[in-house]
Design a protein around this motif. Sequence first.
Motif, PDB file in Angstrom:
ATOM      1  N   ASP A 149     -50.125-103.765 -41.407  1.00  0.00           N
ATOM      2  CA  ASP A 149     -49.096-104.717 -41.828  1.00  0.00           C
ATOM      3  C   ASP A 149     -47.727-104.078 -41.746  1.00  0.00           C
ATOM      4  OD1 ASP A 149     -49.004-103.109 -44.107  1.00  0.00           O
ATOM      5  OD2 ASP A 149     -48.732-104.796 -45.456  1.00  0.00           O
ATOM      6  N   PHE A 172     -59.853-102.661 -50.719  1.00  0.00           N
ATOM      7  CA  PHE A 172     -58.844-102.516 -49.664  1.00  0.00           C
ATOM      8  C   PHE A 172     -58.260-101.129 -49.836  1.00  0.00           C
ATOM      9  CE2 PHE A 172     -54.414-104.732 -48.759  1.00  0.00           C
ATOM     10  CZ  PHE A 172     -53.871-103.567 -48.265  1.00  0.00           C
ATOM     11  N   ASN A 194     -56.379-101.509 -53.217  1.00  0.00           N
ATOM     12  CA  ASN A 194     -56.146-102.835 -53.765  1.00  0.00           C
ATOM     13  C   ASN A 194     -57.513-103.465 -54.004  1.00  0.00           C
ATOM     14  OD1 ASN A 194     -53.269-102.761 -53.663  1.00  0.00           O
ATOM     15  ND2 ASN A 194     -53.421-103.019 -51.461  1.00  0.00           N
ATOM     16  N   ARG A 196     -58.432-106.657 -53.634  1.00  0.00           N
ATOM     17  CA  ARG A 196     -58.434-108.022 -53.098  1.00  0.00           C
ATOM     18  C   ARG A 196     -58.041-107.975 -51.626  1.00  0.00           C
ATOM     19  NH1 ARG A 196     -53.151-107.492 -51.712  1.00  0.00           N
ATOM     20  NH2 ARG A 196     -52.216-105.990 -53.101  1.00  0.00           N
ATOM     21  N   GLY A 208     -55.761-108.353 -48.353  1.00  0.00           N
ATOM     22  CA  GLY A 208     -54.334-108.108 -48.122  1.00  0.00           C
ATOM     23  C   GLY A 208     -53.646-109.354 -47.607  1.00  0.00           C
ATOM     24  N   ASP A 209     -52.361-109.434 -47.896  1.00  0.00           N
ATOM     25  CA  ASP A 209     -51.554-110.549 -47.427  1.00  0.00           C
ATOM     26  C   ASP A 209     -50.314-109.935 -46.772  1.00  0.00           C
ATOM     27  OD1 ASP A 209     -50.039-112.817 -47.078  1.00  0.00           O
ATOM     28  OD2 ASP A 209     -50.348-113.589 -49.099  1.00  0.00           O
ATOM     29  N   GLU A 268     -52.480-109.320 -43.970  1.00  0.00           N
ATOM     30  CA  GLU A 268     -53.540-108.817 -43.091  1.00  0.00           C
ATOM     31  C   GLU A 268     -54.660-109.845 -42.908  1.00  0.00           C
ATOM     32  OE1 GLU A 268     -52.147-107.189 -45.573  1.00  0.00           O
ATOM     33  OE2 GLU A 268     -52.252-105.016 -45.368  1.00  0.00           O
TER      34      GLU A 268
HETATM   35  N1  GLY Z   1     -50.060-106.354 -47.265  1.00  0.00           N
HETATM   36  C1  GLY Z   1     -50.253-105.470 -48.332  1.00  0.00           C
HETATM   37  C2  GLY Z   1     -50.870-106.056 -49.521  1.00  0.00           C
HETATM   38  O1  GLY Z   1     -51.455-107.129 -49.497  1.00  0.00           O
HETATM   39  O2  GLY Z   1     -50.831-105.410 -50.562  1.00  0.00           O
END
Ligand code: GLY
Length: 409
Positions: free
Chosen positions: A194, A251, A267, A269, A271-272, A274
């Motif tokens: 990302d 993650f 993380n 959960r 990814g956002d 990703e």
């Molecule tokens: N793109 C990184 C996150 O979701 O933490």
Amino acid sequence: MKVLVVGSGGREHAIAWKLAQSPGCEELHAAPGNPGIARLGFCHPVRAEDAEGLLELCRSIEIDLVVVGPEAPLVAGAADLLRHGGVRVFGPGREAARIEGSKSFAKEVMLAAAVPTASPLPVARAPCVIKVDGLAAGKGVFVCRTAEELEAGLHAAAAYGDRLVIEALLEGEELSIFALCDGAHAIALPAARDYKRVGDGDAGPNTGGMGSFSPVPKIGTAEIEEILDLVHRPVLMELARRGTPFIGVLFAGLMRTIDGLRVLEFNCRFGDPETQSILPLIEGDLLTALVGAASGSLDETALGVSAQAAVTVVIAAPRYPAENDSGTPIAGITDAEAQGALVFHAGTAVHGERLVTNGGRILGVTGVGDDVADARRLAYDSVERISLPGGRWRRDIALAAAEESSVGA
Ligand code: GLY
Ligand code: AMP
């Protein structure tokens, strides 16, 4: 099966989009969802942080599986409350979610599980990295190369009023590896990268993420399996040993240093953004896999992955990340979709009949193609079709990888 997706961002739209394709998905629900998800299912006005409200909703519409998108409800214990209420949940309980919620807890688990990570330092002296212990929406990490940066970092970190973790500053290429976990078993998702900075060439402040691509060139399935053996599975074993098994997406944010792979963070959960690039590449039935993970039978599941590539470009508000935008009309999504792109909503709302902005990151536009260059072309051609006055996006998402994939072709 009736499925409830919790959250309202682009990640949740991508999860909902993928789950809606599963033959077993009879009804798709979201809380609170967004206008993109509303095209796939029913959105309910229950906030992601309102665990009691979520439980009530699950009971009233007889939900068979809840998939929690964001970290905040997980770290606050929403999955425990739902599970105690008899609901099947894909997402870790409060204790296991501390792997993201507390940097010092993550460090302690990694040391206990012999997972390679940046060494903790007893005192803050440049070069080093300072991390705010608790959740800080991606803003609690200060990479300090000089004494001046260290002073500024300590000052900024102090504003969080939380404990600090100090660790060695590492150099190398970053990489994110996601695994679906059922408490004991882990299966890998394709690797993704990302783009955290707002501007081209990684200039400007950190954001929630301005784009992503998957897979990452030169990181094949064999290497991903090695990473799961080195990182994800030992962490799962350690959390299970403590009586708090991890169910959900683990993650790992990793760095390839000259001394080998090191974990920068976990993380708890997806990814956002990703997820918006990863899920379009999954060929198998995601619902069956998530139910398997939530039920402790992930070892009976395999997820096929396509040989294609995906690139996601985020269109953000004009002044993001400093300011959000609301009420600006958005047009051209149908046109972008007609090109073949997937358009995931993140910060949108419907006013009357009109789709308007409502947030910082507004849309994610994903192109899927035979290689990164193809996927990238489709993503950017489609971004150009969308009209969002003042909207900003990076021009260099997946650029280096696309050049590599074209040269290799
Ligand atoms: N793109 C990184 C996150 O979701 O933490
Ligand atoms: P984190 O939230 O821990 O992933 O940190 C956010 C970003 O800070 C990472 O993506 C890295 O770019 C950087 N970072 C974190 N830890 C380190 C470290 N020990 N050495 C160098 N950079 C780091």
